[in-house]
Scaffold this active site. Structure first.
Site, PDB file in Angstrom:
ATOM      1  NE  ARG A 240     -18.351  87.812  36.932  1.00  0.00           N
ATOM      2  CZ  ARG A 240     -17.102  88.428  36.873  1.00  0.00           C
ATOM      3  NH1 ARG A 240     -15.726  88.121  37.155  1.00  0.00           N
ATOM      4  NH2 ARG A 240     -17.709  87.955  35.115  1.00  0.00           N
ATOM      5  CE  LYS A 267     -19.266  83.366  34.537  1.00  0.00           C
ATOM      6  NZ  LYS A 267     -20.060  84.273  34.232  1.00  0.00           N
ATOM      7  CG  HIS A 330     -23.986  89.482  39.652  1.00  0.00           C
ATOM      8  ND1 HIS A 330     -22.870  88.743  39.710  1.00  0.00           N
ATOM      9  CD2 HIS A 330     -24.310  89.297  38.004  1.00  0.00           C
ATOM     10  CE1 HIS A 330     -22.215  88.611  38.060  1.00  0.00           C
ATOM     11  NE2 HIS A 330     -23.218  89.234  37.898  1.00  0.00           N
ATOM     12  NE  ARG A 333     -20.218  91.122  37.840  1.00  0.00           N
ATOM     13  CZ  ARG A 333     -19.380  91.696  37.145  1.00  0.00           C
ATOM     14  NH1 ARG A 333     -17.859  92.077  37.985  1.00  0.00           N
ATOM     15  NH2 ARG A 333     -18.453  90.970  35.907  1.00  0.00           N
ATOM     16  CG  HIS A 356     -17.271  91.607  31.387  1.00  0.00           C
ATOM     17  ND1 HIS A 356     -18.421  92.483  31.069  1.00  0.00           N
ATOM     18  CD2 HIS A 356     -18.096  91.160  32.330  1.00  0.00           C
ATOM     19  CE1 HIS A 356     -19.373  92.004  31.763  1.00  0.00           C
ATOM     20  NE2 HIS A 356     -19.290  91.524  32.670  1.00  0.00           N
ATOM     21  CE1 TYR A 366      -3.152  94.255  26.503  1.00  0.00           C
ATOM     22  CE2 TYR A 366      -2.149  93.212  25.217  1.00  0.00           C
ATOM     23  CZ  TYR A 366      -3.303  94.157  25.339  1.00  0.00           C
ATOM     24  OH  TYR A 366      -3.933  94.864  24.257  1.00  0.00           O
TER      25      TYR A 366
END
Length: 404
Positions: A240, A267, A330, A333, A356, A366
């Site tokens: 990002r 984020k 952005h 991505r 994500h 994890y």
């Protein structure tokens, strides 16, 4: 009866003295000059006393009204002192069961789980949009219509995301109220879907075939090394914009080829590991002589202690000839995701490279190092594909198993 001039001109004496107004109301003038209202009465054969506050904060008219109210209670067989205690106790209970009290408790319960910036955002929305209408209301008495009115006022500002978050937060506060037996129902829970949805506008992104032209423009644009380095680094790492612009040298392990983004800068609020391709490391090696003595990898050229501003990237893209709607920082991505998914790479690895987080809480626990080696291969393949495309070579889709 007392007059206002008498009260104003009453001077302190070495000892406290009284000035009578009648029907039990007196003004005590203390040696320090304070003037206090007192009401003396008898109840059940015993003399008792009530305080009505201090003059001039409590005026003569207000003190007389309090006295008359107390006398009315006496005529009804009530003890004014007991009535006051009961009223205060009820007010205390009401305050503890108010929407504001439950909201404050909700924030404290979550403070340790949330980032400090998120706590500020939540408190700001409560203070601005929610508490002025609902704060002092007993939480058990608030209706769905009142909650809807709050959300609709936010929606009326065309702040649709804020309106939805407003409903979510109110629902969470009511859920705590239900759990602590301060209300029986959650009126916000039934209002899901009442806020209109804005049509999704995807971030402007280049196609993979447009990257050679983009890189050629980037090489020739008149911009600082920090800006040009950040724009290329964003493309190679699919991170990002804010994460790259705020990148610190202390987060980078060049020997391991790894960039460790701390949770307070992501984020998701969770640490994210970014394997560095040879091409990404080369950019950092170019930046080292320029910014290596400071904290930030891509600092503002004007204020070296502050990260490169998003507007600097936008301005560079405009100087490169891209118009609004053509491309955003952005959008790289999206280029990364679309291209690699079309070429048959493992979608789970792509999602983790984009940071994500899985919705499953156990998997999310994890996520930090999940698919780390596969991501290393993927990001190197991505950088190699960009280099090959820049040189004019055709990129042949790779099989899924080749990159995880």
């Amino acid at each position: 009866m007392l007059t206002l001039p008498q009260i104003k001109n009453a001077k302190p004496r070495p000892k406290t003295y009284k000035m009578a107004d009648g029907f039990g109301l007196t003004l005590l003038v203390q040696s320090d000059g304070a003037k206090l209202w007192r009401f003396r009465y008898r109840f059940a054969g015993k003399e008792q006393m009530l305080s009505f506050g201090q003059w001039p904060q409590v005026s003569l008219a207000e003190a007389r009204q309090s006295r008359d109210d107390a006398r009315t209670q006496l005529r009804g067989g009530l003890n004014p002192g007991a009535v006051r205690k009961q009223t205060k106790a009820q007010a205390k209970v009401a305050a503890a069961n108010s929407f504001r009290a439950v909201a404050e408790e909700w924030i404290e319960l979550n403070r340790g789980k949330w980032r400090a910036t998120h706590v500020v955002r939540v408190q700001s929305q409560l203070d601005r949009d929610i508490l002025p209408s609902l704060g002092d209301r007993p939480i058990s008495n608030i209706s769905p219509a009142e909650v809807l009115a709050v959300a609709k006022r936010v929606e009326g500002r065309d702040a649709l995301d804020q309106a939805k978050r407003c409903l979510q937060r109110v629902a969470s506060i009511f859920a705590l109220g239900v759990r602590t037996l301060r209300c029986e129902t959650n009126p916000a829970r039934e209002l899901v879907g009442v806020i209109r949805t804005r049509k999704v506008q995807h971030r402007a992104a280049l196609t993979f075939d447009q990257l050679p032209d983009y890189l050629g423009r980037l090489e020739n644009v008149g911009a600082g090394a920090e800006t040009k380095g950040a724009l290329e680094f964003l493309l190679l790492t699919a991170t990002r914009s804010g994460e790259t612009r705020g990148m610190r040298w202390s987060e980078v392990d060049m020997d391991k080829g790894l960039w460790r983004i701390p949770g307070e800068r992501t984020k998701t609020g969770m640490e994210h590991l970014v394997p560095l391709s040879k091409q990404a490391k080369a950019i950092l090696e170019r930046m080292q002589p320029l910014t290596g003595n400071g904290d930030l990898v891509f600092p503002s050229p004007v204020k070296k202690n502050e990260p490169l501003h998003a507007n600097a990237l936008l301005a560079a893209l405009r100087r490169m000839g891209y118009e609004t709607g053509d491309i955003t920082a952005h959008g790289f991505r999206a280029t990364f995701s679309t291209t690699l998914n079309e070429l048959g790479h493992n979608p789970d690895v792509i999602e983790r490279a984009l940071a994500h987080v899985p919705k499953d809480k156990i998997r999310a626990a994890y996520h930090r190092s999940q698919y780390l080696e596969e991501r290393r291969v993927l990001l190197q393949a991505w950088a190699d594909m960009i280099d090959a495309k820049r040189k004019g070579a055709n990129v042949v889709p790779m099989r899924k198993k080749a990159v995880g």
